[in-house]
Scaffold this motif. Structure first.
Motif, PDB file in Angstrom:
ATOM      1  N   ALA A  47       0.318  -1.157  -0.244  1.00  0.00           N
ATOM      2  CA  ALA A  47       0.108   0.271  -0.120  1.00  0.00           C
ATOM      3  C   ALA A  47       0.543   1.028  -0.092  1.00  0.00           C
ATOM      4  O   ALA A  47       0.610   2.583  -0.394  1.00  0.00           O
ATOM      5  CB  ALA A  47      -1.098   0.011   1.320  1.00  0.00           C
ATOM      6  N   LYS A  48       2.143   1.187   0.899  1.00  0.00           N
ATOM      7  CA  LYS A  48       2.492   2.404   0.339  1.00  0.00           C
ATOM      8  C   LYS A  48       3.868   2.742  -0.378  1.00  0.00           C
ATOM      9  O   LYS A  48       3.805   3.706  -0.889  1.00  0.00           O
ATOM     10  CB  LYS A  48       4.242   2.010   1.920  1.00  0.00           C
ATOM     11  N   ALA A  49       3.410   1.532  -1.294  1.00  0.00           N
ATOM     12  CA  ALA A  49       4.850   1.766  -2.459  1.00  0.00           C
ATOM     13  C   ALA A  49       3.372   1.792  -3.736  1.00  0.00           C
ATOM     14  O   ALA A  49       3.504   3.142  -4.232  1.00  0.00           O
ATOM     15  CB  ALA A  49       4.955  -0.283  -3.243  1.00  0.00           C
ATOM     16  N   LEU A  50       2.413   1.670  -3.688  1.00  0.00           N
ATOM     17  CA  LEU A  50       1.117   2.437  -4.443  1.00  0.00           C
ATOM     18  C   LEU A  50       0.868   3.469  -4.129  1.00  0.00           C
ATOM     19  O   LEU A  50       0.571   4.416  -4.820  1.00  0.00           O
ATOM     20  CB  LEU A  50       0.503   0.807  -4.131  1.00  0.00           C
ATOM     21  N   GLY A  51       0.824   3.708  -3.302  1.00  0.00           N
ATOM     22  CA  GLY A  51       0.549   5.243  -2.637  1.00  0.00           C
ATOM     23  C   GLY A  51       1.794   5.985  -2.818  1.00  0.00           C
ATOM     24  O   GLY A  51       1.196   7.138  -2.922  1.00  0.00           O
ATOM     25  N   LEU A  52       3.125   5.708  -2.424  1.00  0.00           N
ATOM     26  CA  LEU A  52       3.834   6.733  -2.989  1.00  0.00           C
ATOM     27  C   LEU A  52       3.376   6.762  -4.807  1.00  0.00           C
ATOM     28  O   LEU A  52       3.426   8.637  -5.120  1.00  0.00           O
ATOM     29  CB  LEU A  52       5.246   6.391  -2.764  1.00  0.00           C
ATOM     30  N   PHE A  53       3.263   6.265  -5.290  1.00  0.00           N
ATOM     31  CA  PHE A  53       3.262   6.360  -6.685  1.00  0.00           C
ATOM     32  C   PHE A  53       1.915   7.290  -7.189  1.00  0.00           C
ATOM     33  O   PHE A  53       1.738   8.640  -7.795  1.00  0.00           O
ATOM     34  CB  PHE A  53       3.128   5.464  -7.731  1.00  0.00           C
ATOM     35  N   VAL A  54       1.039   6.958  -6.206  1.00  0.00           N
ATOM     36  CA  VAL A  54      -0.464   7.804  -6.836  1.00  0.00           C
ATOM     37  C   VAL A  54      -0.537   9.404  -5.965  1.00  0.00           C
ATOM     38  O   VAL A  54      -0.799  10.579  -5.978  1.00  0.00           O
ATOM     39  CB  VAL A  54      -1.436   7.056  -5.500  1.00  0.00           C
ATOM     40  N   VAL A  55       0.727   9.200  -4.649  1.00  0.00           N
ATOM     41  CA  VAL A  55       1.229  10.825  -3.936  1.00  0.00           C
ATOM     42  C   VAL A  55       1.606  11.632  -4.479  1.00  0.00           C
ATOM     43  O   VAL A  55       1.390  12.859  -5.728  1.00  0.00           O
ATOM     44  CB  VAL A  55       0.701  10.454  -2.809  1.00  0.00           C
ATOM     45  N   ALA A  56       2.921  10.418  -5.227  1.00  0.00           N
ATOM     46  CA  ALA A  56       3.619  12.305  -5.846  1.00  0.00           C
ATOM     47  C   ALA A  56       2.837  12.538  -7.091  1.00  0.00           C
ATOM     48  O   ALA A  56       2.690  13.528  -7.559  1.00  0.00           O
ATOM     49  CB  ALA A  56       4.973  11.203  -6.254  1.00  0.00           C
ATOM     50  N   TYR A  57       2.218  12.123  -8.112  1.00  0.00           N
ATOM     51  CA  TYR A  57       0.994  11.929  -9.192  1.00  0.00           C
ATOM     52  C   TYR A  57       0.301  12.632  -8.902  1.00  0.00           C
ATOM     53  O   TYR A  57       0.341  13.956  -9.472  1.00  0.00           O
ATOM     54  CB  TYR A  57       0.684  11.428  -9.860  1.00  0.00           C
ATOM     55  N   ALA A  58      -0.844  12.741  -7.414  1.00  0.00           N
ATOM     56  CA  ALA A  58      -1.589  13.533  -7.338  1.00  0.00           C
ATOM     57  C   ALA A  58      -1.356  15.254  -6.711  1.00  0.00           C
ATOM     58  O   ALA A  58      -1.515  15.557  -7.005  1.00  0.00           O
ATOM     59  CB  ALA A  58      -2.319  13.485  -6.074  1.00  0.00           C
ATOM     60  N   LEU A  59      -0.139  15.265  -6.149  1.00  0.00           N
ATOM     61  CA  LEU A  59       0.500  15.923  -5.477  1.00  0.00           C
ATOM     62  C   LEU A  59       1.506  17.165  -6.852  1.00  0.00           C
ATOM     63  O   LEU A  59       2.135  18.259  -6.322  1.00  0.00           O
ATOM     64  CB  LEU A  59       1.030  16.042  -4.492  1.00  0.00           C
ATOM     65  N   SER A  60       1.477  16.037  -7.839  1.00  0.00           N
ATOM     66  CA  SER A  60       2.536  17.122  -8.477  1.00  0.00           C
ATOM     67  C   SER A  60       1.971  18.397  -9.648  1.00  0.00           C
ATOM     68  O   SER A  60       0.469  17.830  -9.292  1.00  0.00           O
ATOM     69  CB  SER A  60       2.526  15.800  -9.406  1.00  0.00           C
ATOM     70  N   PRO A  61       2.358  19.496  -9.004  1.00  0.00           N
ATOM     71  CA  PRO A  61       1.747  19.849 -10.230  1.00  0.00           C
ATOM     72  C   PRO A  61       1.912  19.844 -11.695  1.00  0.00           C
ATOM     73  O   PRO A  61       1.170  20.825 -12.202  1.00  0.00           O
ATOM     74  CB  PRO A  61       2.673  21.394  -9.565  1.00  0.00           C
ATOM     75  N   ILE A  62       2.277  18.880 -12.167  1.00  0.00           N
ATOM     76  CA  ILE A  62       2.323  18.632 -13.285  1.00  0.00           C
ATOM     77  C   ILE A  62       1.774  17.085 -13.553  1.00  0.00           C
ATOM     78  O   ILE A  62       1.625  16.851 -12.707  1.00  0.00           O
ATOM     79  CB  ILE A  62       3.893  18.453 -13.733  1.00  0.00           C
ATOM     80  N   ASP A  63       0.783  17.011 -15.152  1.00  0.00           N
ATOM     81  CA  ASP A  63       0.084  16.206 -14.586  1.00  0.00           C
ATOM     82  C   ASP A  63       0.855  14.906 -16.154  1.00  0.00           C
ATOM     83  O   ASP A  63       1.439  15.813 -16.645  1.00  0.00           O
ATOM     84  CB  ASP A  63      -1.241  16.828 -15.330  1.00  0.00           C
ATOM     85  N   LEU A  64       0.640  13.738 -15.922  1.00  0.00           N
ATOM     86  CA  LEU A  64       0.668  13.064 -16.395  1.00  0.00           C
ATOM     87  C   LEU A  64       0.576  13.506 -18.633  1.00  0.00           C
ATOM     88  O   LEU A  64       0.972  13.667 -19.073  1.00  0.00           O
ATOM     89  CB  LEU A  64       0.522  11.496 -16.932  1.00  0.00           C
ATOM     90  N   ILE A  65      -0.940  13.720 -18.285  1.00  0.00           N
ATOM     91  CA  ILE A  65      -1.290  14.105 -19.617  1.00  0.00           C
ATOM     92  C   ILE A  65      -1.980  15.227 -19.449  1.00  0.00           C
ATOM     93  O   ILE A  65      -3.100  15.994 -18.282  1.00  0.00           O
ATOM     94  CB  ILE A  65      -2.874  13.429 -19.670  1.00  0.00           C
ATOM     95  N   PRO A  66      -1.054  16.427 -19.952  1.00  0.00           N
ATOM     96  CA  PRO A  66      -1.118  17.715 -19.862  1.00  0.00           C
ATOM     97  C   PRO A  66      -3.019  18.577 -19.509  1.00  0.00           C
ATOM     98  O   PRO A  66      -3.574  17.465 -20.994  1.00  0.00           O
ATOM     99  CB  PRO A  66      -0.485  18.449 -20.920  1.00  0.00           C
ATOM    100  N   ASP A  67      -3.663  18.724 -19.616  1.00  0.00           N
ATOM    101  CA  ASP A  67      -4.927  19.067 -19.125  1.00  0.00           C
ATOM    102  C   ASP A  67      -5.453  20.298 -20.835  1.00  0.00           C
ATOM    103  O   ASP A  67      -6.188  20.244 -20.845  1.00  0.00           O
ATOM    104  CB  ASP A  67      -5.172  20.290 -18.231  1.00  0.00           C
ATOM    105  N   PHE A  68      -4.130  20.142 -21.388  1.00  0.00           N
ATOM    106  CA  PHE A  68      -4.390  21.425 -22.586  1.00  0.00           C
ATOM    107  C   PHE A  68      -5.225  20.920 -24.039  1.00  0.00           C
ATOM    108  O   PHE A  68      -5.440  20.718 -25.304  1.00  0.00           O
ATOM    109  CB  PHE A  68      -3.690  22.891 -22.871  1.00  0.00           C
ATOM    110  N   ILE A  69      -4.392  19.174 -23.847  1.00  0.00           N
ATOM    111  CA  ILE A  69      -5.142  18.054 -24.932  1.00  0.00           C
ATOM    112  C   ILE A  69      -6.409  17.462 -24.792  1.00  0.00           C
ATOM    113  O   ILE A  69      -6.754  17.639 -23.364  1.00  0.00           O
ATOM    114  CB  ILE A  69      -3.916  17.029 -24.346  1.00  0.00           C
ATOM    115  N   PRO A  70      -7.071  18.069 -25.716  1.00  0.00           N
ATOM    116  CA  PRO A  70      -8.272  18.175 -26.025  1.00  0.00           C
ATOM    117  C   PRO A  70      -9.255  17.064 -25.610  1.00  0.00           C
ATOM    118  O   PRO A  70      -7.911  15.770 -25.638  1.00  0.00           O
ATOM    119  CB  PRO A  70      -9.304  18.324 -26.978  1.00  0.00           C
ATOM    120  N   VAL A  71     -10.294  17.025 -23.853  1.00  0.00           N
ATOM    121  CA  VAL A  71     -10.368  15.091 -23.394  1.00  0.00           C
ATOM    122  C   VAL A  71      -9.308  14.896 -22.743  1.00  0.00           C
ATOM    123  O   VAL A  71      -9.907  14.080 -21.400  1.00  0.00           O
ATOM    124  CB  VAL A  71     -11.321  14.518 -25.026  1.00  0.00           C
ATOM    125  N   LEU A  72      -8.515  13.817 -23.729  1.00  0.00           N
ATOM    126  CA  LEU A  72      -7.366  13.250 -22.578  1.00  0.00           C
ATOM    127  C   LEU A  72      -7.239  13.305 -21.523  1.00  0.00           C
ATOM    128  O   LEU A  72      -6.540  12.857 -20.424  1.00  0.00           O
ATOM    129  CB  LEU A  72      -6.109  13.008 -24.190  1.00  0.00           C
TER     130      LEU A  72
END
Length: 130
Positions: A34-59
């Motif tokens: 749970a820590k391993a998955l949580g670390l990934f999720v938290v790093a992504y959720a709290l990152s100011p940069i998205d994996l898929i940038p919001d300016f890409i329509p729909v995706l």
């Protein structure tokens, strides 16, 4: 209850559970998986940069609307009930006093490195064809 009220309640719960995972990652009673998955999720959720940038329509919004809530839900399900309750109290207190979610510079670095890796892989793949 109206749809907008339901959606706002759901969004607040997801945001709170993202912060809950931040506290759960530091809790000694959290299992390693749970820590391993949580670390990934938290790093992504709290990152100011998205994996898929919001300016890409729909995706750009799919990760915020589908991927992130599913990952948070899955990680929360992996937490023991007592750890989850304790970390939710800490998250509620944090959000009440700080008024915002914490930021993760590590998460931003991970996302930037992932984008760079994809760019390099694309370059190596396309180079023979150009």
């Amino acid at each position: 209850m109206s749809i907008s009220t339901t959606l706002k309640t759901w969004a607040k719960r997801i945001k709170r559970d993202g912060v809950t995972l931040w506290f759960a990652g530091k809790h000694p009673g959290t299992p390693w998986h749970a820590k391993a998955l949580g670390l990934f999720v938290v790093a992504y959720a709290l990152s100011p940069i998205d994996l898929i940038p919001d300016f890409i329509p729909v995706l750009g919004y799919l990760d915020d609307v589908i991927l992130l809530p599913v990952l948070i839900w899955l990680t929360v399900k992996l937490l023991p009930a007592d750890v989850l309750a304790e970390c939710r109290v800490q998250a509620d207190e944090w959000m009440r006093t700080e008024g915002a979610k914490p930021r993760s510079r590590l998460g931003a670095v991970v996302i930037v490195c992932l984008w760079l890796a994809v760019g390099v892989a694309l370059w190596f793949w396309l180079r023979p064809h150009l």
